[in-house]
Design a protein around this motif. Structure first.
Motif, mmCIF file in Angstrom:
data_model
loop_
_atom_site.group_PDB
_atom_site.id
_atom_site.type_symbol
_atom_site.label_atom_id
_atom_site.label_comp_id
_atom_site.label_asym_id
_atom_site.label_seq_id
_atom_site.Cartn_x
_atom_site.Cartn_y
_atom_site.Cartn_z
ATOM 1 N N LYS A 124 0.814 -1.221 0.000
ATOM 2 C CA LYS A 124 0.000 0.000 0.000
ATOM 3 C C LYS A 124 0.845 1.268 0.000
ATOM 4 O O LYS A 124 0.336 2.347 0.182
ATOM 5 N N GLY A 125 2.148 1.138 -0.163
ATOM 6 C CA GLY A 125 3.022 2.304 -0.115
ATOM 7 C C GLY A 125 3.639 2.430 1.258
ATOM 8 O O GLY A 125 3.929 1.444 1.917
ATOM 9 N N VAL A 126 3.805 3.650 1.714
ATOM 10 C CA VAL A 126 4.473 3.920 2.987
ATOM 11 C C VAL A 126 3.450 3.934 4.119
ATOM 12 O O VAL A 126 2.338 4.427 3.968
ATOM 13 N N SER A 127 3.862 3.412 5.248
ATOM 14 C CA SER A 127 3.049 3.417 6.452
ATOM 15 C C SER A 127 3.886 4.044 7.568
ATOM 16 O O SER A 127 5.094 3.850 7.619
ATOM 17 N N PHE A 128 3.249 4.811 8.447
ATOM 18 C CA PHE A 128 3.932 5.518 9.522
ATOM 19 C C PHE A 128 3.360 5.111 10.867
ATOM 20 O O PHE A 128 2.152 4.933 10.997
ATOM 21 N N LYS A 129 4.219 5.050 11.864
ATOM 22 C CA LYS A 129 3.767 4.848 13.237
ATOM 23 C C LYS A 129 4.221 6.066 14.030
ATOM 24 O O LYS A 129 5.382 6.475 13.949
ATOM 25 N N PHE A 130 3.298 6.664 14.765
ATOM 26 C CA PHE A 130 3.568 7.843 15.569
ATOM 27 C C PHE A 130 3.198 7.578 17.022
ATOM 28 O O PHE A 130 2.360 6.730 17.313
ATOM 29 N N ALA A 131 3.808 8.344 17.913
ATOM 30 C CA ALA A 131 3.444 8.330 19.328
ATOM 31 C C ALA A 131 3.264 9.773 19.761
ATOM 32 O O ALA A 131 3.888 10.688 19.224
ATOM 33 N N ARG A 132 2.398 9.947 20.742
ATOM 34 C CA ARG A 132 2.089 11.296 21.208
ATOM 35 C C ARG A 132 1.631 11.222 22.658
ATOM 36 O O ARG A 132 0.988 10.265 23.064
ATOM 37 N N TRP A 133 1.953 12.261 23.415
ATOM 38 C CA TRP A 133 1.454 12.381 24.784
ATOM 39 C C TRP A 133 0.207 13.249 24.754
ATOM 40 O O TRP A 133 0.190 14.308 24.138
ATOM 41 N N ILE A 134 -0.846 12.783 25.401
ATOM 42 C CA ILE A 134 -2.081 13.562 25.498
ATOM 43 C C ILE A 134 -2.513 13.629 26.959
ATOM 44 O O ILE A 134 -2.185 12.753 27.758
ATOM 45 N N ARG A 135 -3.247 14.661 27.262
ATOM 46 C CA ARG A 135 -3.774 14.830 28.614
ATOM 47 C C ARG A 135 -5.108 14.105 28.700
ATOM 48 O O ARG A 135 -5.917 14.142 27.774
ATOM 49 N N GLY A 136 -5.340 13.470 29.825
ATOM 50 C CA GLY A 136 -6.615 12.811 30.065
ATOM 51 C C GLY A 136 -7.701 13.844 30.311
ATOM 52 O O GLY A 136 -7.542 15.029 30.011
ATOM 53 N N GLU A 137 -8.788 13.412 30.869
ATOM 54 C CA GLU A 137 -9.873 14.328 31.210
ATOM 55 C C GLU A 137 -9.333 15.460 32.076
ATOM 56 O O GLU A 137 -8.415 15.265 32.865
ATOM 57 N N LYS A 138 -9.931 16.629 31.933
ATOM 58 C CA LYS A 138 -9.423 17.803 32.656
ATOM 59 C C LYS A 138 -9.356 17.570 34.164
ATOM 60 O O LYS A 138 -8.449 18.050 34.821
ATOM 61 N N LYS A 139 -10.295 16.836 34.698
ATOM 62 C CA LYS A 139 -10.287 16.608 36.144
ATOM 63 C C LYS A 139 -9.163 15.651 36.566
ATOM 64 O O LYS A 139 -8.702 15.682 37.677
ATOM 65 N N GLU A 140 -8.707 14.801 35.620
ATOM 66 C CA GLU A 140 -7.636 13.852 35.938
ATOM 67 C C GLU A 140 -6.266 14.509 35.981
ATOM 68 O O GLU A 140 -5.443 14.179 36.818
#
Length: 186
Positions: free
Chosen positions: A125-141
């Motif tokens: 299918k051509g090129v495939s990418f794997k990414f990682a990212r930090w995200i914040r949980g729910e605002k109260k968490e």
């Protein structure tokens, strides 16, 4: 302690796979920049031609958050008389609403722009990418989570197609606003 950092002496001396990978990511970035420009231009044209809309909904620039931009754009098409003819437009085979399409574009744009590429490979299918990212949980968490996601080039092209469609829709809205001002002035 000694730290050594090495940089390539020839940063553009790339393999064919690296050229393909960076070409796809560069193309994606180019179209996302154009998409964001069109969103901002639409927002500022609405503010210029319909200042009461801004006041009524208590919008404040700059619109740095995608949720604020999406809310503004959808409300403008739903509530400004000159734009209502375009408010019901649907996109794609699933007949997605513009709100859903905008949210999807922002989601993928944020993943690819703010994530770190942790791998890629070529295949049928051509090129495939794997990414990682930090995200914040729910605002109260107030906790952060690391997520991983994968994109293949067909998904990138689908996102670009959606962004191009929405950009056209926004530019048509700008044309309608400009024409309605011209009619009132004559």
């Amino acid at each position: 302690m000694e730290i050594t950092i090495r940089a390539s002496k020839k940063p553009f001396d790339l393999s064919d796979m690296e050229r393909m990978r960076y070409s796809l990511l560069g193309r994606f970035s180019y179209y996302m920049s154009a998409f964001e420009y069109d969103c901002d231009e639409f927002i500022f044209k609405v503010a210029e031609h319909n200042p009461s809309f801004i006041v009524e909904h208590k919008f404040r620039a700059p619109f740095n958050q995608s949720e604020a931009r999406t809310r503004f754009i959808v409300l403008a098409f739903d509530e400004i008389a000159a734009l209502k003819a375009l408010s019901g437009i649907r996109y794609g085979e699933n007949e997605q609403t513009m709100k859903d399409v905008l949210e999807g574009i922002w989601h993928h744009r944020n993943n690819l722009t703010h994530g770190r590429m942790i791998g890629s490979h070529g295949g049928e299918k051509g090129v495939s990418f794997k990414f990682a990212r930090w995200i914040r949980g729910e605002k109260k968490e107030q906790q952060f989570h690391r997520i991983q996601y994968e994109y293949d080039q067909s998904l990138l092209f689908n996102i670009i197609d959606a962004a191009t469609f929405v950009s056209g829709w926004l530019r048509e809205g700008i044309n309608i606003l400009e024409e309605s001002v011209t009619k009132h002035e004559s």
